[in-house]
Design a protein around this motif. Structure first.
Motif, mmCIF file in Angstrom:
data_model
loop_
_atom_site.group_PDB
_atom_site.id
_atom_site.type_symbol
_atom_site.label_atom_id
_atom_site.label_comp_id
_atom_site.label_asym_id
_atom_site.label_seq_id
_atom_site.Cartn_x
_atom_site.Cartn_y
_atom_site.Cartn_z
ATOM 1 N N ALA A 153 82.660 -26.412 -21.233
ATOM 2 C CA ALA A 153 81.444 -25.251 -20.795
ATOM 3 C C ALA A 153 81.058 -24.949 -21.507
ATOM 4 N N GLN A 154 79.753 -24.623 -21.113
ATOM 5 C CA GLN A 154 79.014 -24.121 -21.961
ATOM 6 C C GLN A 154 78.783 -22.561 -22.637
ATOM 7 N N SER A 155 78.489 -22.065 -23.687
ATOM 8 C CA SER A 155 79.008 -20.846 -23.985
ATOM 9 C C SER A 155 77.873 -20.557 -25.251
ATOM 10 N N VAL A 156 76.935 -19.181 -25.397
ATOM 11 C CA VAL A 156 76.760 -18.560 -26.718
ATOM 12 C C VAL A 156 77.259 -17.322 -26.809
ATOM 13 N N THR A 157 76.626 -17.218 -28.468
ATOM 14 C CA THR A 157 76.751 -16.090 -29.092
ATOM 15 C C THR A 157 75.413 -16.056 -29.860
ATOM 16 N N GLN A 158 75.767 -14.362 -29.949
ATOM 17 C CA GLN A 158 75.192 -14.062 -30.398
ATOM 18 C C GLN A 158 74.770 -12.791 -31.675
ATOM 19 N N LEU A 159 74.917 -13.312 -32.995
ATOM 20 C CA LEU A 159 75.580 -12.471 -34.064
ATOM 21 C C LEU A 159 74.179 -11.246 -34.270
ATOM 22 N N GLY A 160 75.035 -9.618 -33.972
ATOM 23 C CA GLY A 160 75.044 -8.816 -34.572
ATOM 24 C C GLY A 160 74.035 -8.410 -33.127
ATOM 25 N N CYS A 197 71.417 -17.039 -33.001
ATOM 26 C CA CYS A 197 71.527 -17.714 -31.831
ATOM 27 C C CYS A 197 72.957 -18.921 -32.004
ATOM 28 N N ASN A 198 73.875 -19.398 -31.350
ATOM 29 C CA ASN A 198 75.002 -20.696 -31.445
ATOM 30 C C ASN A 198 75.502 -20.845 -30.710
ATOM 31 N N TYR A 199 75.275 -21.777 -30.187
ATOM 32 C CA TYR A 199 76.073 -22.446 -28.475
ATOM 33 C C TYR A 199 76.893 -23.331 -29.210
ATOM 34 N N SER A 200 77.747 -23.498 -28.178
ATOM 35 C CA SER A 200 78.674 -24.420 -27.798
ATOM 36 C C SER A 200 78.730 -25.531 -26.450
ATOM 37 N N SER A 201 77.507 -26.478 -26.600
ATOM 38 C CA SER A 201 78.211 -27.276 -25.569
ATOM 39 C C SER A 201 78.373 -28.701 -25.310
ATOM 40 N N SER A 202 79.163 -29.702 -24.952
ATOM 41 C CA SER A 202 79.561 -30.984 -24.735
ATOM 42 C C SER A 202 79.338 -32.022 -25.053
ATOM 43 N N VAL A 203 77.458 -31.556 -24.516
ATOM 44 C CA VAL A 203 76.206 -32.468 -24.184
ATOM 45 C C VAL A 203 74.938 -31.597 -24.695
#
Lengths: 114, 114
Positions: free
Chosen positions: B1-8, B23-29
């Motif tokens: 699953a994809q997710s996106v975090t934005q600090l602040g 912006c940081n993301y997590s993605s399997s691809v």
């Protein structure tokens, strides 16, 4: 070139009332999306249509239904509105032909359920 | 699953100062990455996008972002803030999975102080 057009821009509903949000795009895009925007939560996908004739649930589909009327139009229906559905709703479209392209957004519908 | 975090959720800078939105993301691809800007009571407008090729991407209004795969980041920068940059900024990831899916971060509100 209008892009993505949403109607209405503002709406106030009473709890239990129904309504349909309309969306049309004139860019010949295959894919269309409905998002809701709530403070601090970004945009959450309600439903999307990858191509004409198909619709799929997104992250928050409960309480909503959609219709992909034709390639241009994608409507969102609230059958029995609840205060939790107070939000700003955005329709978007993208090319959707296996090229990863940006989404184009409408101006939004601000919905208040009292 | 994809997710996106934005600090602040809220960043304030002085006019003329550097703008840095994270912006940081997590993605399997490997994902495709986007930054959108939203001015008050408007829809989202594309600032820039990374699909393939050069990892430093230039966008509109003097913004740029660098894709760093090792850090799973796509931070947005602008050397000198202008009052007109005050808006909400959203990072998004996308990939093809039976249609193009977009996942948005929660957003960062940028204030520019005189």
């Amino acid at each position: 070139n209008a892009g993505v057009t949403q109607t209405p821009k503002f709406q106030v509903l009473k709890t239990g009332q129904s309504m349909t949000l309309q969306c049309a795009q004139d860019m010949n895009h295959n894919s269309m999306y409905w998002y809701r925007q709530d403070p601090g939560m970004g945009l959450r996908l309600i439903y999307y249509s990858a191509s004409e004739g198909t619709t799929d649930k997104g992250e928050v589909p409960n309480g909503y239904n959609v219709s992909r009327l034709n390639k241009r139009e994608f409507s969102l229906r609230l059958e029995s509105a609840a205060p939790s559905q107070t939000s700003v709703y955005f329709c978007a479209s993208s090319v959707g032909d296996r090229r990863i392209t940006e989404a184009f957004f409408g101006q939004g519908t601000r919905l208040t359920v009292v | 699953a994809q997710s996106v975090t934005q600090l602040g959720s809220h960043v304030s800078v002085s006019e003329g100062a550097l703008v840095l939105l994270r912006c940081n993301y997590s993605s399997s691809v490997p994902p495709y990455l986007f930054w959108y800007v939203q001015y008050p009571n408007q829809g989202l407008q594309l600032l820039l996008k990374y699909t393939t090729g050069a990892t430093l991407v230039k966008g509109i209004n003097g913004f740029e972002a660098e894709f760093k795969k090792s850090e799973t980041s796509f931070h947005l920068t602008k050397p000198s803030a202008h009052m007109s940059d005050a808006a909400e900024y959203f990072c998004a990831v996308s990939r093809w999975n039976y249609g193009q899916n977009f996942v948005f971060g929660p957003g960062t509100r940028l204030s520019v102080l005189p």
